[in-house]
Design an enzyme around this catalytic site. Structure first.
Site, PDB file in Angstrom:
ATOM      1  N   ARG A 232     -43.371  85.325  76.917  1.00 37.92           N
ATOM      2  CA  ARG A 232     -44.308  85.873  77.895  1.00 37.92           C
ATOM      3  C   ARG A 232     -45.712  85.436  77.521  1.00 37.92           C
ATOM      4  NH1 ARG A 232     -40.568  86.569  80.698  1.00 37.92           N
ATOM      5  NH2 ARG A 232     -39.816  88.490  81.651  1.00 37.92           N
ATOM      6  N   GLU A 261     -49.489  84.733  86.397  1.00 38.97           N
ATOM      7  CA  GLU A 261     -48.624  83.752  87.064  1.00 38.97           C
ATOM      8  C   GLU A 261     -48.647  83.994  88.563  1.00 38.97           C
ATOM      9  OE1 GLU A 261     -44.752  83.834  85.246  1.00 38.97           O
ATOM     10  OE2 GLU A 261     -45.559  83.404  83.265  1.00 38.97           O
ATOM     11  N   HIS A 280     -42.653  78.730  84.672  1.00 41.90           N
ATOM     12  CA  HIS A 280     -41.728  79.831  84.350  1.00 41.90           C
ATOM     13  C   HIS A 280     -40.299  79.513  84.821  1.00 41.90           C
ATOM     14  CE1 HIS A 280     -41.664  84.420  83.475  1.00 41.90           C
ATOM     15  NE2 HIS A 280     -40.481  83.884  83.238  1.00 41.90           N
TER      16      HIS A 280
HETATM   17  C1  GLV Z   1     -37.540  85.586  82.765  1.00 35.76           C
HETATM   18  O1  GLV Z   1     -38.637  85.407  82.373  1.00 35.76           O
HETATM   19  C2  GLV Z   1     -36.708  86.661  82.313  1.00 35.76           C
HETATM   20  O2  GLV Z   1     -37.214  87.571  81.633  1.00 35.76           O
HETATM   21  O3  GLV Z   1     -35.524  86.635  82.604  1.00 35.76           O
END
Ligand code: GLV
Length: 317
Positions: A232, A261, A280
């Site tokens: 993250r 994001e 992401h």
């Molecule tokens: C994606 O970032 C997740 O947490 O699955």
């Protein structure tokens, strides 16, 4: 954790871009369930005042969860259900049963090899029709420090070790699979260990404890490491990354996750050739995985048992 009181689950709202496929698979498996679906941004207060359960990665933009008694988060990371406020503790929170480790580990290894093999430099030379030999580097003999030693960190560790890296794990408790992590350290040792990293991988969830964990001071302890963040964005002081690159604390950065994001167009990270940005995509939720995880939890709830994938509200993962 105490078993949840048995509650009936009949009405399920799916808040996801994949809501149609998830609803179709749910209905095929459990025709007794009534479902509604929309992108999470489009889920309404009326939907939630109708539902027993909600499936989605993020919280819909409405003030309350209505009659929802169970949220099944489709991601590995459940931070969207803790920040800015925690989901009411009277609501059961479960998370995806999918293993994102294999996919995120390949994402991370691809970035490490791209840097070591100077792919960006050779790309640029190619499109200018320039013959510009430079020595690639090897992963063999280098040191990978992996912060987060769970499923994702463990899979990363296995791949980096397979290429001959010395793999060090850093975690809350200092625990980790000794078959993967040649050394294991608690997070209190992060600054010292970061100083040894050729590759500094961040593979941990965002919680109250990990927010801002990788401070400017931790980055300043690095000696030309490549930062690889598949966890993250808010785990690291993102604003310090350009300075860390300019100062040589970091040699490069490969980032899949960001404090905000989509990454704002004004971010200096976009245009920096030392930074590899991806949107992401390092670990993707699948429809099959979402439905399988939800149904596994549902079976437990219907038996009056705590689902295996229940989120620990104190640890926040
Ligand atoms: C994606 O970032 C997740 O947490 O699955």
């Amino acid at each position: 954790m105490a078993s949840p009181a048995l509650f009936p689950v009949r009405r399920v709202v799916v808040g996801s871009t994949q809501h149609e496929a998830v609803r179709a698979a749910l209905t095929a498996a459990r025709p007794d369930l009534d479902t509604r679906g929309a992108r999470y941004q489009d889920v309404t207060a009326d939907d939630l005042a109708w539902a027993d359960a909600y499936i989605g990665f993020k919280r819909p933009p409405v003030p309350t969860m209505g009659t929802v008694r169970w949220v099944h988060c489709t991601g590995a990371g459940v931070d969207a259900w803790f920040s800015p406020t925690e989901l009411d503790r009277s609501i059961l929170l479960t998370r995806s049963s999918e293993s994102f480790g294999p996919m995120i580990a390949e994402w991370a290894l691809a970035r490490a090899l791209a840097v070591a093999q100077r792919l960006r430099e050779f790309d640029a030379a190619q499109f200018e029709r320039r013959w510009a030999p430079r020595d690639p580097h090897l992963l063999r003999g280098t040191t990978a420090v992996i912060v987060g030693t769970g499923d994702v960190g463990g899979h990363c560790g296995r791949l980096f070790a397979a290429l001959g890296c010395h793999v060090i794990g850093v975690s809350r408790t200092g625990a980790g699979d000794a078959a993967v992590f040649a050394e294991r350290h608690p997070v209190s040792a992060l600054t010292q260990v970061a100083a040894r990293a050729d590759w500094l991988l961040l593979m941990l969830p965002l919680t109250d404890d990990t927010r801002g964990l990788v401070t400017r001071e931790v980055l300043a302890a690095c000696r030309g490491a490549v930062l690889i963040n598949g966890g993250r964005g808010a785990v690291v002081d993102e604003a310090a990354i350009p300075d860390a690159l300019d100062a040589g604390w970091l040699r490069a950065a490969a980032l899949d996750v960001f404090a905000v994001e989509p990454l704002p167009a004004t971010s200096p990270l976009w245009a920096d050739p030392r930074v590899i940005v991806s949107p992401h995509i390092s670990g993707l939720t699948t429809v099959e995985g979402t439905v399988a995880g939800f149904l596994e939890c549902l079976t437990s709830i219907e038996a009056g048992a705590t689902p295996r994938w229940t989120v620990d509200r104190d640890r926040q993962y």
